[in-house]
Design a protein around this motif. Structure first.
Motif, PDB file in Angstrom:
ATOM      1  N   GLY A 119       6.130  16.965  17.131  1.00 12.45           N
ATOM      2  CA  GLY A 119       6.060  17.940  18.213  1.00 12.45           C
ATOM      3  C   GLY A 119       6.147  17.303  19.582  1.00 12.45           C
ATOM      4  O   GLY A 119       6.995  16.441  19.824  1.00 12.45           O
ATOM      5  N   SER A 120       5.255  17.706  20.464  1.00 18.40           N
ATOM      6  CA  SER A 120       5.263  17.188  21.838  1.00 18.40           C
ATOM      7  C   SER A 120       4.281  16.037  22.035  1.00 18.40           C
ATOM      8  O   SER A 120       3.810  15.800  23.155  1.00 18.40           O
ATOM      9  N   ASN A 121       3.959  15.331  20.969  1.00 22.35           N
ATOM     10  CA  ASN A 121       3.053  14.180  21.087  1.00 22.35           C
ATOM     11  C   ASN A 121       3.538  13.232  22.180  1.00 22.35           C
ATOM     12  O   ASN A 121       4.734  12.926  22.265  1.00 22.35           O
ATOM     13  N   VAL A 122       2.624  12.777  23.003  1.00 19.69           N
ATOM     14  CA  VAL A 122       2.998  11.895  24.111  1.00 19.69           C
ATOM     15  C   VAL A 122       2.707  10.431  23.802  1.00 19.69           C
ATOM     16  O   VAL A 122       3.262   9.542  24.454  1.00 19.69           O
ATOM     17  N   LYS A 123       1.833  10.169  22.843  1.00 21.97           N
ATOM     18  CA  LYS A 123       1.554   8.778  22.478  1.00 21.97           C
ATOM     19  C   LYS A 123       2.744   8.209  21.711  1.00 21.97           C
ATOM     20  O   LYS A 123       3.210   8.790  20.733  1.00 21.97           O
ATOM     21  N   VAL A 124       3.275   7.091  22.172  1.00 20.49           N
ATOM     22  CA  VAL A 124       4.395   6.451  21.490  1.00 20.49           C
ATOM     23  C   VAL A 124       4.080   4.970  21.278  1.00 20.49           C
ATOM     24  O   VAL A 124       3.319   4.382  22.040  1.00 20.49           O
ATOM     25  N   PRO A 125       4.674   4.362  20.230  1.00 21.96           N
ATOM     26  CA  PRO A 125       5.530   5.019  19.245  1.00 21.96           C
ATOM     27  C   PRO A 125       4.735   5.948  18.331  1.00 21.96           C
ATOM     28  O   PRO A 125       3.519   5.815  18.198  1.00 21.96           O
ATOM     29  N   PHE A 126       5.451   6.883  17.696  1.00 25.99           N
ATOM     30  CA  PHE A 126       4.811   7.796  16.763  1.00 25.99           C
ATOM     31  C   PHE A 126       4.411   7.040  15.503  1.00 25.99           C
ATOM     32  O   PHE A 126       5.229   6.356  14.899  1.00 25.99           O
ATOM     33  N   GLU A 127       3.150   7.196  15.124  1.00 31.81           N
ATOM     34  CA  GLU A 127       2.650   6.570  13.906  1.00 31.81           C
ATOM     35  C   GLU A 127       2.329   7.636  12.868  1.00 31.81           C
ATOM     36  O   GLU A 127       1.969   8.764  13.216  1.00 31.81           O
ATOM     37  N   GLU A 128       2.441   7.258  11.602  1.00 29.05           N
ATOM     38  CA  GLU A 128       2.231   8.215  10.524  1.00 29.05           C
ATOM     39  C   GLU A 128       0.827   8.808  10.535  1.00 29.05           C
ATOM     40  O   GLU A 128       0.601   9.907  10.018  1.00 29.05           O
ATOM     41  N   SER A 129      -0.120   8.108  11.128  1.00 24.32           N
ATOM     42  CA  SER A 129      -1.509   8.583  11.187  1.00 24.32           C
ATOM     43  C   SER A 129      -1.757   9.529  12.363  1.00 24.32           C
ATOM     44  O   SER A 129      -2.858  10.097  12.485  1.00 24.32           O
ATOM     45  N   ASP A 130      -0.770   9.733  13.224  1.00 24.70           N
ATOM     46  CA  ASP A 130      -0.945  10.615  14.384  1.00 24.70           C
ATOM     47  C   ASP A 130      -1.153  12.062  13.938  1.00 24.70           C
ATOM     48  O   ASP A 130      -0.662  12.486  12.882  1.00 24.70           O
ATOM     49  N   ASN A 131      -1.836  12.821  14.766  1.00 20.76           N
ATOM     50  CA  ASN A 131      -2.022  14.237  14.503  1.00 20.76           C
ATOM     51  C   ASN A 131      -0.676  14.963  14.623  1.00 20.76           C
ATOM     52  O   ASN A 131       0.038  14.807  15.621  1.00 20.76           O
ATOM     53  N   VAL A 132      -0.341  15.743  13.616  1.00 23.71           N
ATOM     54  CA  VAL A 132       0.924  16.497  13.646  1.00 23.71           C
ATOM     55  C   VAL A 132       0.657  17.973  13.329  1.00 23.71           C
ATOM     56  O   VAL A 132       1.399  18.623  12.605  1.00 23.71           O
ATOM     57  N   LEU A 176       6.267   8.227   5.516  1.00 23.07           N
ATOM     58  CA  LEU A 176       6.737   7.040   6.222  1.00 23.07           C
ATOM     59  C   LEU A 176       7.755   7.431   7.280  1.00 23.07           C
ATOM     60  O   LEU A 176       8.617   8.288   7.042  1.00 23.07           O
ATOM     61  N   ASN A 177       7.653   6.805   8.448  1.00 24.07           N
ATOM     62  CA  ASN A 177       8.714   6.934   9.442  1.00 24.07           C
ATOM     63  C   ASN A 177       9.900   6.084   9.029  1.00 24.07           C
ATOM     64  O   ASN A 177       9.726   4.976   8.497  1.00 24.07           O
ATOM     65  N   ILE A 178      11.103   6.586   9.306  1.00 23.46           N
ATOM     66  CA  ILE A 178      12.287   5.753   9.136  1.00 23.46           C
ATOM     67  C   ILE A 178      13.201   6.027  10.331  1.00 23.46           C
ATOM     68  O   ILE A 178      13.901   7.025  10.405  1.00 23.46           O
ATOM     69  N   GLY A 179      13.089   5.144  11.309  1.00 23.06           N
ATOM     70  CA  GLY A 179      13.828   5.278  12.566  1.00 23.06           C
ATOM     71  C   GLY A 179      14.211   3.909  13.080  1.00 23.06           C
ATOM     72  O   GLY A 179      13.859   2.879  12.494  1.00 23.06           O
ATOM     73  N   ASN A 180      14.899   3.891  14.199  1.00 29.94           N
ATOM     74  CA  ASN A 180      15.438   2.639  14.719  1.00 29.94           C
ATOM     75  C   ASN A 180      14.411   1.829  15.499  1.00 29.94           C
ATOM     76  O   ASN A 180      14.640   0.669  15.812  1.00 29.94           O
ATOM     77  N   ASN A 181      13.264   2.480  15.852  1.00 26.92           N
ATOM     78  CA  ASN A 181      12.209   1.781  16.577  1.00 26.92           C
ATOM     79  C   ASN A 181      12.695   1.275  17.932  1.00 26.92           C
ATOM     80  O   ASN A 181      12.192   0.306  18.464  1.00 26.92           O
ATOM     81  N   SER A 182      13.728   1.970  18.472  1.00 27.00           N
ATOM     82  CA  SER A 182      14.287   1.553  19.751  1.00 27.00           C
ATOM     83  C   SER A 182      14.911   2.763  20.448  1.00 27.00           C
ATOM     84  O   SER A 182      16.124   2.943  20.437  1.00 27.00           O
ATOM     85  N   SER A 229       7.312   4.325  14.976  1.00 25.62           N
ATOM     86  CA  SER A 229       6.667   3.099  14.520  1.00 25.62           C
ATOM     87  C   SER A 229       7.083   2.902  13.065  1.00 25.62           C
ATOM     88  O   SER A 229       6.941   3.815  12.249  1.00 25.62           O
ATOM     89  N   ILE A 230       7.603   1.734  12.740  1.00 27.67           N
ATOM     90  CA  ILE A 230       8.099   1.520  11.369  1.00 27.67           C
ATOM     91  C   ILE A 230       7.398   0.356  10.676  1.00 27.67           C
ATOM     92  O   ILE A 230       7.929  -0.239   9.740  1.00 27.67           O
ATOM     93  N   GLU A 231       6.201   0.061  11.114  1.00 33.18           N
ATOM     94  CA  GLU A 231       5.454  -1.049  10.514  1.00 33.18           C
ATOM     95  C   GLU A 231       5.172  -0.799   9.035  1.00 33.18           C
ATOM     96  O   GLU A 231       5.259  -1.710   8.215  1.00 33.18           O
ATOM     97  N   LYS A 232       4.832   0.436   8.680  1.00 26.46           N
ATOM     98  CA  LYS A 232       4.537   0.741   7.279  1.00 26.46           C
ATOM     99  C   LYS A 232       5.775   0.561   6.408  1.00 26.46           C
ATOM    100  O   LYS A 232       5.702  -0.003   5.313  1.00 26.46           O
ATOM    101  N   LEU A 233       6.898   1.043   6.875  1.00 29.06           N
ATOM    102  CA  LEU A 233       8.155   0.890   6.132  1.00 29.06           C
ATOM    103  C   LEU A 233       8.498  -0.580   5.961  1.00 29.06           C
ATOM    104  O   LEU A 233       8.818  -1.042   4.859  1.00 29.06           O
ATOM    105  N   GLN A 234       8.419  -1.328   7.043  1.00 28.97           N
ATOM    106  CA  GLN A 234       8.773  -2.744   7.008  1.00 28.97           C
ATOM    107  C   GLN A 234       7.835  -3.528   6.096  1.00 28.97           C
ATOM    108  O   GLN A 234       8.264  -4.400   5.337  1.00 28.97           O
ATOM    109  N   SER A 235       6.552  -3.190   6.136  1.00 26.46           N
ATOM    110  CA  SER A 235       5.583  -3.874   5.289  1.00 26.46           C
ATOM    111  C   SER A 235       5.834  -3.588   3.811  1.00 26.46           C
ATOM    112  O   SER A 235       5.675  -4.471   2.967  1.00 26.46           O
ATOM    113  N   LEU A 236       6.270  -2.377   3.520  1.00 27.45           N
ATOM    114  CA  LEU A 236       6.441  -1.957   2.134  1.00 27.45           C
ATOM    115  C   LEU A 236       7.710  -2.515   1.504  1.00 27.45           C
ATOM    116  O   LEU A 236       7.696  -2.960   0.349  1.00 27.45           O
TER     117      LEU A 236
END
Length: 343
Positions: free
Chosen positions: A141-154, A260-266, A309-316
């Motif tokens: 949605g309109s979340n302002v905290k970036v990068p978006f993390e999977e644990s963020d409120n949605v 999991l997020n899957i984005g370019n992280n850029s 944020s793609i830390e979870k994807l990269q770690s997995l």
């Protein structure tokens, strides 16, 4: 566990097989030697000739079976699961588009809610080793905290499309909890590339330019506070899905469900993306291309920024998308010029 450890005898269902991501994914899985059943209703949300063209690249390939049908037809889905005994399911079929969900909400409930329920029920009755399904970055949605993390409120979607995708995550979690179905939801971030979706901005900009029409940019003409998007090239999306497929979440760790997020992280400014697209077409055509631009207010349902944020994807799976827009858009422009024979 690496993909090579999947049994090549496995039978994989891909819904939305005539779609942008689905067709690329089917092609990749077939090239790796898997049996693939593709399902699609080939609806007319955008030009069906492009969907048929994608299928032409798949039909006749060893190991591929195409079924034309709607995922909201529960009887069809149950029969297909009973006959095929799928090992893994990749559910990509959905009614796409944020803005269209405001115009035609019924289509989103039928496909994204009822259709997904049918997939879950089929996975429950004919247990699969891993259900991978498409969610979306729009859930942030309109979340302002970036990068978006999977644990963020949605919990505050700003479009019906986003609400259906959030609903999918909740439904999948519930089925994983109740029936131990291993499931992974993938929040895709603005996927682009050759043979993509004509309703996406980069594709529609190209169409408008070659029709001699101005492009409409919904950012209020405010370059200092431009929209940001985490544009993700199609090959990176496919690589991520293929690597995740054997990595089913385990019930020993609790509910076997994750997102999991899957984005370019850029993320890139929308105007930077447009200028890069102009340059790509200039290169493809050997002449200067400059779009005529009309700036309009931001559309209802649009969000100011997406940033994964793609830390979870990269770690997995040890992978992060990394194709720069200069490379990805050049491939799109080269394909577009050749496919549509424009000059």
């Amino acid at each position: 566990m690496q993909l090579s450890e999947l049994r090549l005898s496995e039978n994989i269902l891909v819904t939305g097989a005539a779609g942008f991501i689905g067709s690329y994914l089917c092609h990749r899985l077939l090239s790796l030697g898997y049996s693939v059943v593709g399902v699609d209703n080939i609806n007319s949300y955008y030009d069906v000739s492009l969907k048929h063209e994608r299928l032409c690249y798949l039909k006749g390939k060893p190991g591929f079976t195409f079924v034309m049908g709607d995922i909201s037809n529960k009887e069809l889905m149950l029969r297909l699961f009973a006959e095929q005994k799928f090992d893994r399911v990749i559910h990509l079929a959905a009614q796409a588009g944020v803005r269209y969900s405001i115009e035609n909400p019924d289509a989103y409930i039928s496909s994204n809610i009822v259709g997904f329920y049918d997939i879950l029920e089929s996975c429950r009755k004919y247990l699969v080793q891993h259900l991978v399904y498409a969610s979306s970055s729009s859930v942030y949605g309109s979340n302002v905290k970036v990068p978006f993390e999977e644990s963020d409120n949605v919990d505050h979607p700003v479009s019906l499309y986003a609400a259906t995708k959030k609903s999918n995550e909740l439904m999948a979690h519930t089925y994983s909890h109740l029936y131990k179905i291993p499931a992974t939801g993938l929040r895709f971030f603005t996927v682009y590339g050759p043979m993509g979706r004509p309703d996406m901005a980069y594709f529609s900009f190209a169409n408008q330019y070659f029709k001699g029409e101005p492009i409409r940019i919904f950012n209020n003409g405010d370059f200092d506070h431009d929209l940001y998007r985490d544009f993700t090239y199609i090959d990176d999306i496919i690589e991520g899905i293929v690597r995740l497929l054997p990595e089913a979440p385990s019930a020993t760790e609790g509910v076997p469900h994750r997102v999991l997020n899957i984005g370019n992280n850029s993320p890139e400014k929308l105007m930077t993306f447009i200028f890069t697209l102009e340059k790509a077409f200039s290169n493809a055509l050997g002449r200067k291309v400059e779009f005529e631009k009309i700036y309009e207010p931001i559309k209802p349902g649009d969000v100011p920024a997406t940033y994964a944020s793609i830390e979870k994807l990269q770690s997995l799976v040890g992978f992060k998308p990394q194709t720069p827009i200069e490379v990805g858009l050049q491939k799109f422009a080269d394909w577009y010029v050749e496919y549509y024979k424009v000059k």
